[in-house]
Design a protein around this motif. Structure first.
Motif, PDB file in Angstrom:
ATOM      1  N   GLY A   5      -1.374 -24.175  -3.746  1.00 17.98           N
ATOM      2  CA  GLY A   5      -0.645 -22.961  -3.435  1.00 17.98           C
ATOM      3  C   GLY A   5      -1.492 -21.732  -3.682  1.00 17.98           C
ATOM      4  N   VAL A   6      -0.870 -20.563  -3.554  1.00 17.38           N
ATOM      5  CA  VAL A   6      -1.564 -19.300  -3.784  1.00 17.38           C
ATOM      6  C   VAL A   6      -0.735 -18.431  -4.721  1.00 17.38           C
ATOM      7  N   ILE A   7      -1.442 -17.622  -5.500  1.00 14.33           N
ATOM      8  CA  ILE A   7      -0.836 -16.611  -6.363  1.00 14.33           C
ATOM      9  C   ILE A   7      -1.408 -15.268  -5.942  1.00 14.33           C
ATOM     10  N   ASN A   8      -0.578 -14.429  -5.363  1.00 12.76           N
ATOM     11  CA  ASN A   8      -1.017 -13.144  -4.828  1.00 12.76           C
ATOM     12  C   ASN A   8      -0.649 -12.022  -5.793  1.00 12.76           C
ATOM     13  N   ILE A   9      -1.663 -11.401  -6.365  1.00 15.24           N
ATOM     14  CA  ILE A   9      -1.483 -10.278  -7.285  1.00 15.24           C
ATOM     15  C   ILE A   9      -1.511  -8.992  -6.464  1.00 15.24           C
ATOM     16  N   ILE A  10      -0.393  -8.309  -6.400  1.00 16.73           N
ATOM     17  CA  ILE A  10      -0.276  -7.095  -5.597  1.00 16.73           C
ATOM     18  C   ILE A  10      -0.367  -5.883  -6.519  1.00 16.73           C
ATOM     19  N   THR A  11      -1.373  -5.060  -6.318  1.00 18.06           N
ATOM     20  CA  THR A  11      -1.608  -3.931  -7.206  1.00 18.06           C
ATOM     21  C   THR A  11      -0.715  -2.749  -6.842  1.00 18.06           C
ATOM     22  N   LYS A  12      -0.623  -1.820  -7.764  1.00 13.37           N
ATOM     23  CA  LYS A  12       0.146  -0.605  -7.527  1.00 13.37           C
ATOM     24  C   LYS A  12      -0.576   0.265  -6.511  1.00 13.37           C
ATOM     25  N   LYS A  13       0.200   0.899  -5.655  1.00 16.65           N
ATOM     26  CA  LYS A  13      -0.361   1.766  -4.623  1.00 16.65           C
ATOM     27  C   LYS A  13       0.018   3.218  -4.909  1.00 16.65           C
ATOM     28  N   GLU A  14      -0.180   4.062  -3.907  1.00 15.12           N
ATOM     29  CA  GLU A  14       0.087   5.493  -4.092  1.00 15.12           C
ATOM     30  C   GLU A  14       1.579   5.761  -4.238  1.00 15.12           C
ATOM     31  N   SER A  15       1.901   6.881  -4.824  1.00 13.77           N
ATOM     32  CA  SER A  15       3.278   7.345  -4.922  1.00 13.77           C
ATOM     33  C   SER A  15       3.529   8.379  -3.826  1.00 13.77           C
ATOM     34  N   LEU A  16       4.792   8.521  -3.421  1.00 21.16           N
ATOM     35  CA  LEU A  16       5.138   9.535  -2.427  1.00 21.16           C
ATOM     36  C   LEU A  16       5.055  10.943  -3.009  1.00 21.16           C
ATOM     37  N   GLU A  17       5.072  11.047  -4.323  1.00 19.61           N
ATOM     38  CA  GLU A  17       4.948  12.348  -4.974  1.00 19.61           C
ATOM     39  C   GLU A  17       3.480  12.783  -4.976  1.00 19.61           C
ATOM     40  N   THR A  18       3.261  14.071  -5.188  1.00 17.77           N
ATOM     41  CA  THR A  18       1.887  14.574  -5.243  1.00 17.77           C
ATOM     42  C   THR A  18       1.158  14.011  -6.460  1.00 17.77           C
ATOM     43  N   VAL A  19       1.837  14.011  -7.600  1.00 17.32           N
ATOM     44  CA  VAL A  19       1.266  13.476  -8.838  1.00 17.32           C
ATOM     45  C   VAL A  19       2.314  12.612  -9.515  1.00 17.32           C
ATOM     46  N   ASN A  20       1.951  11.391  -9.819  1.00 18.21           N
ATOM     47  CA  ASN A  20       2.821  10.500 -10.565  1.00 18.21           C
ATOM     48  C   ASN A  20       1.998   9.885 -11.692  1.00 18.21           C
ATOM     49  N   LEU A  21       2.371  10.183 -12.917  1.00 18.08           N
ATOM     50  CA  LEU A  21       1.630   9.720 -14.088  1.00 18.08           C
ATOM     51  C   LEU A  21       2.466   8.695 -14.838  1.00 18.08           C
ATOM     52  N   SER A  22       1.846   7.585 -15.187  1.00 27.35           N
ATOM     53  CA  SER A  22       2.521   6.567 -16.006  1.00 27.35           C
ATOM     54  C   SER A  22       1.546   6.069 -17.052  1.00 27.35           C
ATOM     55  N   ALA A  23       2.100   5.641 -18.181  1.00 30.34           N
ATOM     56  CA  ALA A  23       1.253   5.170 -19.276  1.00 30.34           C
ATOM     57  C   ALA A  23       2.045   4.204 -20.147  1.00 30.34           C
ATOM     58  N   GLY A  24       1.320   3.349 -20.849  1.00 34.37           N
ATOM     59  CA  GLY A  24       1.938   2.397 -21.763  1.00 34.37           C
ATOM     60  C   GLY A  24       1.074   2.212 -22.981  1.00 34.37           C
ATOM     61  N   LEU A  25       1.708   1.916 -24.094  1.00 35.99           N
ATOM     62  CA  LEU A  25       0.999   1.745 -25.356  1.00 35.99           C
ATOM     63  C   LEU A  25       1.768   0.747 -26.202  1.00 35.99           C
ATOM     64  N   ILE A  44       5.336  -3.879 -30.457  1.00 34.58           N
ATOM     65  CA  ILE A  44       6.238  -2.787 -30.123  1.00 34.58           C
ATOM     66  C   ILE A  44       5.433  -1.746 -29.352  1.00 34.58           C
ATOM     67  N   GLY A  45       6.070  -1.126 -28.354  1.00 26.18           N
ATOM     68  CA  GLY A  45       5.323  -0.183 -27.543  1.00 26.18           C
ATOM     69  C   GLY A  45       6.206   0.806 -26.821  1.00 26.18           C
ATOM     70  N   LEU A  46       5.572   1.701 -26.073  1.00 30.69           N
ATOM     71  CA  LEU A  46       6.245   2.730 -25.289  1.00 30.69           C
ATOM     72  C   LEU A  46       5.749   2.687 -23.855  1.00 30.69           C
ATOM     73  N   ARG A  47       6.657   2.962 -22.897  1.00 29.79           N
ATOM     74  CA  ARG A  47       6.301   3.154 -21.502  1.00 29.79           C
ATOM     75  C   ARG A  47       6.729   4.556 -21.103  1.00 29.79           C
ATOM     76  N   PHE A  48       5.805   5.262 -20.436  1.00 30.86           N
ATOM     77  CA  PHE A  48       6.051   6.651 -20.085  1.00 30.86           C
ATOM     78  C   PHE A  48       5.805   6.848 -18.591  1.00 30.86           C
ATOM     79  N   LYS A  49       6.693   7.596 -17.940  1.00 30.43           N
ATOM     80  CA  LYS A  49       6.538   7.930 -16.525  1.00 30.43           C
ATOM     81  C   LYS A  49       6.851   9.409 -16.334  1.00 30.43           C
ATOM     82  N   LEU A  50       6.093  10.034 -15.479  1.00 32.40           N
ATOM     83  CA  LEU A  50       6.302  11.460 -15.190  1.00 32.40           C
ATOM     84  C   LEU A  50       6.313  11.666 -13.686  1.00 32.40           C
TER      85      LEU A  50
END
Length: 633
Positions: free
Chosen positions: A152-172, A627-633
């Motif tokens: 079989g196959v395992i297809n890893i699909i990466t994140k693409k562009e956002s429709l917004e001008t700037v989209n910031l995300s982060a995790g820790l 334990i961690g945080l996810r942030f999106k702007l």
């Protein structure tokens, strides 16, 4: 056994919900667009193949985990090493087949490592932080994707562009064994013609000893690791219907490793580097679509121990151009041309070696002719060393009722010999006369939905045979040897999966897998013997995940994994050993402090501190937490 019976009983009871809610039916992936099964965008409910989708929501629940741990949670997949120290090698077993028979794709394009064992791509090299979705298609996909796609196959699909001008995300996140994970990504669209995506991921851990301490021994050192990964992509739309996307993925992974089972090695270190640039394009005009890609994969490895340093490098070029067209509302066709080049530079093998595969392919699709759909395809492969071979696939399905779909498949597959197998120098050398490994697969199954599409049950059976299996055979004096096409492997099994929305805020997924297999061993002199054990693969496995949302912003996931006994080999004696069955329980919690902006996540793994082994003589992690945080702007 009592634990297994109890868990199975709970799974059955929870899989028959009484209060399913219609408004959450889409949670069962029925209306998602998938591309891996056919290279043509389709609704998941319309494909002639069974596709497993791992959504971004599920990926984010595994904050601080790695790709191997995420894949190991999926039905029909066992990742040997997922619960071991992060530096341990990760072996992906899809429906019982070893990792060399499962093709890894990144955004639909194969990645390969000609210098690695069997050519398989190392899952440690791709972090979760940049993954949007994963699609898994079981059964031979060689007609669409070529070599290595036998299981079989395992297809890893990466994140693409956002429709917004700037989209910031982060995790820790931070956890046991001084484990640290962080990722940050910037995505956006400057205008209709230009989009972008840039991400960076760092992970590290002090780890534990990779090797298990034998009884009475103490003082084994910890084997830690560090990883840095960068991913970039531009999306350029110069004309209506035309998209050009150059990209680059880079990963650097360094760590420590032990010498062998029950054997510490404080000074052993290794480095892995993956450099993957390329470009994809797509053009749509009325009923015709043209897609293409070029991708270059360079993988470098360095191992330092008490012996001389061991360095390898593999280079892989893949060019794929294909066009699909709609003949009518019920018929479409896809045709393509694929070129692959594998290289081992002189620094790895003493002499530069390479091999090419050129493959035209053609697939016809029929869609919903009185409930009947089908895919039939053919691929011709021309290899610079062994010559020509071909593969075919025929995958019909029948929508018996609105709720019941019957699926079947008959297909062939192949795996080309690796450059190591063809050209390794010295007394333990390659064999340029090797033929490809060839497979024949039969699959059948049924998918049924109930209670306003809030229950989905899949039952799938399969049988696969692989001929001309390549093995290394020592000479009679054990001072030399080479690779030969000698053995045959046969696999058969059944998988039962159920997903359900039990009530508003409660969902459940369960899976059971039964696997049998055998290897017919040939000594090269016409004498054969049969081995019925499948090394490190359980005959029985059951997993269950319950997700509860008691309030709007709080989600709790409980996961249980029941793994049966597996055989392994004691390489110090050559004798077979049995790895005990085990039960693992994990807990994941997420709470949206600021909905859609700031989420706190935590997980507790191996809650009951179960002692178990995935590989004989090597340790696994006990109870651990993050334990961690996810942030999106």
């Amino acid at each position: 056994m009592s634990k297994i019976i109890t868990l199975l009983t709970i799974g059955v009871l929870l899989s028959t919900p009484l209060k399913a809610q219609k408004q959450v039916a889409d949670a069962l992936d029925l209306n998602r667009i998938v591309v891996t099964a056919s290279k043509i965008p389709q609704l998941a409910r319309e494909t002639t193949k069974s596709v497993t989708i791992i959504s971004r929501t599920e990926i984010e629940r595994f904050q601080g985990a790695d790709l191997a741990q995420l894949l190991h949670q999926q039905s029909g997949i066992v990742v040997n090493g997922a619960g071991s120290n992060p530096t341990a090698a990760k072996g992906v077993y899809l429906q019982g087949a070893t990792g060399q028979y499962t093709l890894i794709l990144i955004d639909g394009v194969p990645v390969n490592d000609p210098s690695g064992s069997g050519g398989a791509y190392d899952p440690r090299l791709f972090p979760l932080g940049n993954i949007e979705q994963i699609e898994i298609v079981k059964g031979s996909q060689s007609t669409l994707y070529g070599t290595d796609a036998i299981a079989g196959v395992i297809n890893i699909i990466t994140k693409k562009e956002s429709l917004e001008t700037v989209n910031l995300s982060a995790g820790l996140s931070y956890g046991t064994y001084n484990s640290f994970n962080s990722d940050i990504a910037l995505r956006g669209s400057l205008n209709e013609m230009l989009g972008y995506s840039v991400s960076y991921t760092h992970a590290s851990s002090d780890g534990t000893s990779e090797a298990e301490e034998p009884e009475g021994a103490t003082g084994f050192d910890d084997d830690g690791f560090s990883q840095d990964a960068i991913s970039t992509r531009l999306i350029v739309n110069p004309l209506e219907g035309l998209s050009i996307q150059p990209f680059l993925n880079y990963s650097f992974y360094d760590g420590e490793y032990d010498a062998a089972a029950f054997t510490d090695a404080p000074d052993n270190t290794f480095e892995l580097k993956s450099f993957v640039p390329g470009v994809q394009f797509g053009y749509s005009l009325d009923r015709v679509r043209v897609n293409g890609s070029y991708q270059y994969t360079r993988t470098q490895r360095e191992f330092i121990s008490g012996f001389d340093p061991f360095n390898t490098e593999g280079r892989f070029h893949d060019v794929d151009v294909y066009s699909s067209g709609t003949i009518s509302d019920q018929f479409s066709v896809l045709g393509g041309f694929n070129y692959q080049n594998n290289q081992l530079p002189a620094s790895t093998n003493g002499v530069e070696e390479s091999a090419d595969i050129i493959s035209p392919y053609l697939t016809f699709y029929a869609n919903n002719i009185n409930g009947f759909s089908a895919e039939i395809g053919y691929r011709l492969n021309s290899h610079t060393e062994y010559g020509n071979n071909s593969t075919f696939s025929f995958s019909p399905s029948f929508q018996a009722t609105e709720e019941i779909k019957i699926l079947a498949s008959v297909s062939s597959g192949f795996k080309a010999p690796t450059l190591t197998e063809l050209f390794s120098p010295g007394n333990y050398g390659g064999n340029p006369d090797l033929d490809p490994q060839k497979s024949f697969s039969l699959e059948g199954g049924i998918e049924t939905r109930a209670l306003d599409n809030t229950v989905l049950v899949k039952v799938q059976g399969f049988r696969r045979s692989i001929d001309d299996v390549i093995v290394f055979q020592f000479a009679s004096d054990f001072l030399s040897g080479s690779y030969f096409n000698l053995n045959e492997q046969n696999f058969w099994g059944i998988e039962i999966d159920a997903e359900a929305i039990v009530s508003d805020g409660i969902s459940l997924s369960t899976g059971y897998q039964y696997l049998k297999g055998e290897t017919i061993n040939d000594d090269g002199n016409g004498n054969t013997s049969k081995t019925k054990s499948l090394i490190r693969r359980p005959e029985h496995r059951f997993n269950m995940q319950v997700s509860v949302q008691p309030i709007d912003d709080l989600t709790i996931n409980a996961l249980v994994d029941v793994v049966g006994e597996r055989p392994d080999t004691d390489f110090s004696t050559g004798n077979e050993v049995t790895l005990d069955a085990y039960v693992l329980a994990n807990l994941q919690v997420s709470y949206a402090i600021l909905p859609n902006q700031l989420t706190i996540v935590g997980d507790l793994n191996n809650i009951f501190d179960t002692e178990y082994n995935e590989t004989y003589g090597f340790a696994t992690w006990g109870r651990n937490a993050k334990i961690g945080l996810r942030f999106k702007l």
